[in-house]
Motif scaffolding. Structure first.
Motif, mmCIF file in Angstrom:
data_model
loop_
_atom_site.group_PDB
_atom_site.id
_atom_site.type_symbol
_atom_site.label_atom_id
_atom_site.label_comp_id
_atom_site.label_asym_id
_atom_site.label_seq_id
_atom_site.Cartn_x
_atom_site.Cartn_y
_atom_site.Cartn_z
ATOM 1 N N LEU A 61 0.839 -1.191 0.000
ATOM 2 C CA LEU A 61 0.000 0.000 0.000
ATOM 3 C C LEU A 61 0.877 1.245 0.000
ATOM 4 C CD1 LEU A 61 -2.796 -0.593 2.687
ATOM 5 C CD2 LEU A 61 -3.001 -0.761 0.229
ATOM 6 N N THR A 62 0.266 2.372 -0.296
ATOM 7 C CA THR A 62 0.974 3.640 -0.174
ATOM 8 C C THR A 62 0.672 4.244 1.194
ATOM 9 O OG1 THR A 62 -0.849 4.998 -1.004
ATOM 10 C CG2 THR A 62 0.662 4.051 -2.652
ATOM 11 N N VAL A 63 1.456 5.224 1.609
ATOM 12 C CA VAL A 63 1.211 5.908 2.878
ATOM 13 C C VAL A 63 -0.171 6.563 2.861
ATOM 14 C CG1 VAL A 63 1.969 7.794 4.369
ATOM 15 C CG2 VAL A 63 3.644 6.234 3.398
ATOM 16 N N LYS A 64 -0.576 7.101 1.725
ATOM 17 C CA LYS A 64 -1.905 7.713 1.604
ATOM 18 C C LYS A 64 -2.999 6.677 1.870
ATOM 19 C CE LYS A 64 -4.725 10.423 -1.602
ATOM 20 N NZ LYS A 64 -5.862 9.602 -1.885
ATOM 21 N N ASP A 65 -2.834 5.453 1.357
ATOM 22 C CA ASP A 65 -3.809 4.391 1.610
ATOM 23 C C ASP A 65 -3.901 4.088 3.103
ATOM 24 O OD1 ASP A 65 -4.304 4.006 -1.146
ATOM 25 O OD2 ASP A 65 -2.685 2.546 -1.307
ATOM 26 N N PHE A 66 -2.748 3.994 3.775
ATOM 27 C CA PHE A 66 -2.743 3.737 5.211
ATOM 28 C C PHE A 66 -3.456 4.850 5.964
ATOM 29 C CE2 PHE A 66 1.035 0.970 4.353
ATOM 30 C CZ PHE A 66 0.488 -0.201 4.842
ATOM 31 N N GLU A 67 -3.211 6.085 5.565
ATOM 32 C CA GLU A 67 -3.854 7.230 6.213
ATOM 33 C C GLU A 67 -5.372 7.148 6.075
ATOM 34 O OE1 GLU A 67 -4.111 10.837 8.280
ATOM 35 O OE2 GLU A 67 -2.279 9.716 7.892
ATOM 36 N N GLU A 68 -5.843 6.790 4.890
ATOM 37 C CA GLU A 68 -7.281 6.687 4.650
ATOM 38 C C GLU A 68 -7.926 5.611 5.519
ATOM 39 O OE1 GLU A 68 -8.163 6.248 0.485
ATOM 40 O OE2 GLU A 68 -7.045 8.058 -0.022
#
Length: 129
Positions: free
Chosen positions: A107-114
């Motif tokens: 995953l990307t960091v943005k995905d984790f944040e979401e």
């Protein structure tokens, strides 16, 4: 391990939240409290052989340790944890009484944040029994 910690609607809400943010990379989702847990999702191509009780003990202690260790630091409040492994990732979102961890492929960091934001919202909106 079905324990009845969540209603079927709550379990479905957690899975939908994770699937929406993570998509097909989602491997598993486990809801937990200090004393119990319920795996609410496991991708079809995976074996149901993880020692979840050991994971839960570690993740609960890890949350309390991180929360205490970083309290009052210039980094701000503790939000969530991402663990990186050879075959995937684990994200843990926890509050004082309950938590969720999801395992994923890449995953990307943005995905984790979401997913962290959505799970925090779920945990904050829930009345704990």
């Amino acid at each position: 391990m079905a324990t009845g910690l969540l209603t079927s609607e709550q379990a479905e809400q957690i899975v939908t939240t994770c699937r929406t943010a993570i998509g097909d990379s989602l491997r598993s989702v486990t809801y937990f409290t200090r004393d119990d847990y319920e795996q609410v999702y496991l991708r079809n191509d995976l074996e149901r052989d993880a020692d979840l009780s050991t994971f839960i003990g570690h993740e609960w202690r890890g949350f309390k340790t991180a929360q205490t260790a970083y309290e009052g630091s210039e980094l701000g409040d503790y939000n969530y944890t991402i663990r990186v492994f050879d075959n995937g990732f684990l994200i843990r979102v926890t509050n004082e009484s309950e938590g969720v961890f999801a395992t994923t492929d890449g995953l990307t960091v943005k995905d984790f944040e979401e997913v962290a934001t959505a799970l925090n919202s779920f945990l904050g909106d829930r009345e704990v029994r």
